[in-house]
Write a protein that holds these residues in place. Structure first.
Motif, PDB file in Angstrom:
ATOM      1  N   ARG A 122      10.842  12.444 -27.808  1.00  0.00           N
ATOM      2  CA  ARG A 122      11.168  12.516 -29.230  1.00  0.00           C
ATOM      3  C   ARG A 122      10.098  11.821 -30.059  1.00  0.00           C
ATOM      4  O   ARG A 122       9.645  10.733 -29.732  1.00  0.00           O
ATOM      5  CB  ARG A 122      12.523  11.839 -29.459  1.00  0.00           C
ATOM      6  CG  ARG A 122      13.012  11.843 -30.899  1.00  0.00           C
ATOM      7  CD  ARG A 122      14.262  10.975 -30.981  1.00  0.00           C
ATOM      8  NE  ARG A 122      14.758  10.858 -32.331  1.00  0.00           N
ATOM      9  CZ  ARG A 122      15.676  11.644 -32.850  1.00  0.00           C
ATOM     10  NH1 ARG A 122      16.163  12.617 -32.131  1.00  0.00           N
ATOM     11  NH2 ARG A 122      16.100  11.459 -34.081  1.00  0.00           N
ATOM     12  N   ALA A 123       9.687  12.462 -31.158  1.00  0.00           N
ATOM     13  CA  ALA A 123       8.727  11.830 -32.053  1.00  0.00           C
ATOM     14  C   ALA A 123       9.337  10.565 -32.632  1.00  0.00           C
ATOM     15  O   ALA A 123      10.489  10.546 -33.047  1.00  0.00           O
ATOM     16  CB  ALA A 123       8.350  12.793 -33.176  1.00  0.00           C
ATOM     17  N   LYS A 124       8.559   9.486 -32.647  1.00  0.00           N
ATOM     18  CA  LYS A 124       9.080   8.222 -33.156  1.00  0.00           C
ATOM     19  C   LYS A 124       9.124   8.201 -34.672  1.00  0.00           C
ATOM     20  O   LYS A 124       9.955   7.517 -35.263  1.00  0.00           O
ATOM     21  CB  LYS A 124       8.229   7.069 -32.628  1.00  0.00           C
ATOM     22  CG  LYS A 124       8.331   6.892 -31.120  1.00  0.00           C
ATOM     23  CD  LYS A 124       7.477   5.736 -30.643  1.00  0.00           C
ATOM     24  CE  LYS A 124       7.619   5.550 -29.133  1.00  0.00           C
ATOM     25  NZ  LYS A 124       6.794   4.435 -28.635  1.00  0.00           N
ATOM     26  N   ILE A 129       8.441   8.432 -41.768  1.00  0.00           N
ATOM     27  CA  ILE A 129       9.592   7.532 -41.619  1.00  0.00           C
ATOM     28  C   ILE A 129      10.082   7.558 -40.179  1.00  0.00           C
ATOM     29  O   ILE A 129       9.810   8.490 -39.427  1.00  0.00           O
ATOM     30  CB  ILE A 129      10.745   7.902 -42.576  1.00  0.00           C
ATOM     31  CG1 ILE A 129      11.337   9.272 -42.224  1.00  0.00           C
ATOM     32  CG2 ILE A 129      10.269   7.873 -44.018  1.00  0.00           C
ATOM     33  CD1 ILE A 129      12.567   9.634 -43.038  1.00  0.00           C
ATOM     34  N   SER A 130      10.823   6.535 -39.809  1.00  0.00           N
ATOM     35  CA  SER A 130      11.335   6.431 -38.452  1.00  0.00           C
ATOM     36  C   SER A 130      12.379   7.516 -38.190  1.00  0.00           C
ATOM     37  O   SER A 130      13.320   7.690 -38.963  1.00  0.00           O
ATOM     38  CB  SER A 130      11.966   5.047 -38.242  1.00  0.00           C
ATOM     39  OG  SER A 130      12.674   5.007 -37.024  1.00  0.00           O
ATOM     40  N   SER A 131      12.210   8.245 -37.087  1.00  0.00           N
ATOM     41  CA  SER A 131      13.187   9.280 -36.748  1.00  0.00           C
ATOM     42  C   SER A 131      14.466   8.681 -36.192  1.00  0.00           C
ATOM     43  O   SER A 131      15.455   9.384 -35.996  1.00  0.00           O
ATOM     44  CB  SER A 131      12.588  10.263 -35.730  1.00  0.00           C
ATOM     45  OG  SER A 131      12.228   9.594 -34.541  1.00  0.00           O
ATOM     46  N   ASN A 280      -0.447  16.217 -37.029  1.00  0.00           N
ATOM     47  CA  ASN A 280       0.015  16.660 -35.723  1.00  0.00           C
ATOM     48  C   ASN A 280       0.909  15.640 -35.055  1.00  0.00           C
ATOM     49  O   ASN A 280       1.895  15.974 -34.419  1.00  0.00           O
ATOM     50  CB  ASN A 280      -1.182  16.959 -34.813  1.00  0.00           C
ATOM     51  CG  ASN A 280      -1.883  18.237 -35.218  1.00  0.00           C
ATOM     52  OD1 ASN A 280      -1.367  18.994 -36.029  1.00  0.00           O
ATOM     53  ND2 ASN A 280      -3.056  18.472 -34.664  1.00  0.00           N
ATOM     54  N   ASP A 281       0.569  14.347 -35.187  1.00  0.00           N
ATOM     55  CA  ASP A 281       1.358  13.318 -34.527  1.00  0.00           C
ATOM     56  C   ASP A 281       2.750  13.220 -35.114  1.00  0.00           C
ATOM     57  O   ASP A 281       3.695  12.850 -34.439  1.00  0.00           O
ATOM     58  CB  ASP A 281       0.667  11.952 -34.639  1.00  0.00           C
ATOM     59  CG  ASP A 281      -0.563  11.876 -33.763  1.00  0.00           C
ATOM     60  OD1 ASP A 281      -0.664  12.713 -32.843  1.00  0.00           O
ATOM     61  OD2 ASP A 281      -1.409  10.998 -33.996  1.00  0.00           O
ATOM     62  N   VAL A 322      14.207   4.571 -29.672  1.00  0.00           N
ATOM     63  CA  VAL A 322      13.944   3.719 -30.824  1.00  0.00           C
ATOM     64  C   VAL A 322      12.483   3.317 -30.854  1.00  0.00           C
ATOM     65  O   VAL A 322      11.864   3.093 -29.831  1.00  0.00           O
ATOM     66  CB  VAL A 322      14.836   2.458 -30.769  1.00  0.00           C
ATOM     67  CG1 VAL A 322      14.517   1.528 -31.928  1.00  0.00           C
ATOM     68  CG2 VAL A 322      16.300   2.858 -30.813  1.00  0.00           C
ATOM     69  N   VAL A 323      11.925   3.252 -32.054  1.00  0.00           N
ATOM     70  CA  VAL A 323      10.527   2.862 -32.192  1.00  0.00           C
ATOM     71  C   VAL A 323      10.327   1.453 -31.666  1.00  0.00           C
ATOM     72  O   VAL A 323      11.041   0.538 -32.050  1.00  0.00           O
ATOM     73  CB  VAL A 323      10.099   2.907 -33.676  1.00  0.00           C
ATOM     74  CG1 VAL A 323       8.656   2.457 -33.830  1.00  0.00           C
ATOM     75  CG2 VAL A 323      10.266   4.312 -34.217  1.00  0.00           C
TER      76      VAL A 323
END
Length: 409
Positions: A122-124, A129-131, A280-281, A322-323
């Protein structure tokens, strides 16, 4: 003799500039501007932007990868190669995210073959913003649903209405926390701004689907325009309260058996706030499985824990998503003179030591000047314009009906 007067305690422009440069080079200058991906796809240029991205991704692949890319996309779209309103607003944004995700999976297929979990990371962060925040989770959940629902108007209307209600309630709660519960901060400003921009275009799409009247979108736009102005004032006051600066000072050199003492020319940066990811990130590696947000999770305000003090969204239940915020120690030189280091604090968890020397009584004026410099560095005009476009622009957005069709080279 005691020197008095304003001249002594007014810093030179060079001193202010040097301290601003120290903060900028240490990457602790906050950025609350809207992510350019949002402003690109939530606009009248969304269809052209999506076509450009799709063509670019295809050109960057081998023939075998292009075939896999098209096959995987068709599967994600329920077997169809055409997406209703696929070039429009939130649907175009959802397809853009999907294209990046599938392209990443296709390119990584060989290295991750036999390990499906490697492709579902999962993208952080998404759109800056934080996902794992509540707002980020709602946006992420909606974007995952759109490609499969877009060709069914009734299902699309239900999905959009559900997420619209979730996001509306969360944005109201988030705004209250920022304005009345002392939860203001750079991260919370970014979350609200991204959430409000996304929510407005969800509402606009509901008008396209004939789910809500035109006045509903216009009323929401005016509400967010007013709220944004108030939040900018609150954020400026927040910076005035939090920015603190103490000067560096010279220290007499001492001789050692080996001669003059060595000079330490570096400053230490201590921060935990993460910078925005590039295009992209911010889109790649988004999970195909959505975690359920934990509405009862506590917010840990320690700088060295998983969630920063400004990330007021609730944790998702899967803690591995979680980030992970870790303290970064960056070394950057600003002075060749050995001495006592000063300290510049922008906000909690964003600070840097420095060796800029000036009279201590200049610090309050420096702090005020840095607030002005930081606010001037924000792209506030573009953010403001996002919510105050002319009525004819709103009608042009509502008239958008461009479908999107997958094509092979």
């Amino acid at each position: 003799m005691i020197l008095m007067g304003r001249t002594l305690c007014l810093p030179s422009p060079a001193t202010v500039q040097e301290l601003f440069s120290v903060a900028r080079d240490a990457s602790i200058i906050p950025d609350i501007s809207l992510d350019p991906v949002l402003t690109t796809f939530l606009s009248l240029d969304s269809s052209a932007a999506l076509q450009h991205q799709y063509a670019f991704l295809q050109r960057s692949m081998s023939g075998e990868q292009q075939a896999a890319f098209g096959l995987n996309l068709t599967g994600e779209l329920g077997g169809s190669s055409r997406v209703t309103c696929g070039g429009v607003g939130v649907v175009a944004l959802a397809l853009s995210v999907l294209f990046e995700q599938v392209a990443h999976q296709v390119r990584a297929q060989r290295s991750t073959e036999g390990d499906p979990s490697a492709q579902r990371s999962r993208a952080k962060r998404i759109f800056g913003i934080s996902s794992s925040s509540r707002i980020g989770w709602i946006i992420h959940s909606y974007l995952r649903r759109v490609p499969g629902d877009a060709n069914n108007q009734e299902k699309m209307a239900e999905t959009t209405e559900l997420h619209d209600n979730w996001l509306k309630l969360e944005l109201i709660d988030h705004y209250e926390r920022m304005t009345t519960k002392k939860r203001m901060g750079s991260e919370s400003m970014q979350q609200w701004l991204a959430g409000a921009a996304f929510h407005l275009h969800m509402r606009i799409h509901q008008v396209r689907l004939n789910s809500v009247p035109l006045g509903s979108a216009e009323s929401l736009r005016l509400s967010y325009k007013t709220a944004f102005g108030r939040l900018v004032q609150g954020y400026t006051a927040y910076l005035h309260r939090n920015i603190q600066e103490t000067p560096g000072a010279r220290k007499p050199r001492s001789r050692t058996a080996g001669g003059l003492g060595q000079t330490n020319t570096f400053s230490r940066t201590n921060m935990t706030c993460l910078p925005n990811h590039i295009f992209n990130d911010s889109l790649a590696n988004i999970s195909t499985e959505t975690a359920t947000p934990n509405s009862t999770a506590d917010i840990n305000r320690s700088c060295e824990t998983d969630i920063s003090s400004e990330d007021f969204g609730r944790n998702v239940s899967n803690r591995s998503d979680v980030v992970k915020r870790k303290t970064l120690n960056n070394m950057s030189g600003y002075s060749s003179d050995d001495g006592v280091q000063g300290l510049l604090v922008i906000e909690p968890c964003r600070n840097v030591s420095h060796k800029v020397q000036h009279h201590p009584c200049e610090s309050p004026a420096i702090q005020q000047a840095l607030v002005t410099r930081i606010m001037n560095a924000q792209d506030l005009e573009r953010n403001r314009n996002f919510f105050q476009f002319a009525e004819k622009v709103l009608h042009s957005l509502l008239r958008q009906r461009d479908d999107f069709e997958l094509k092979t080279n």
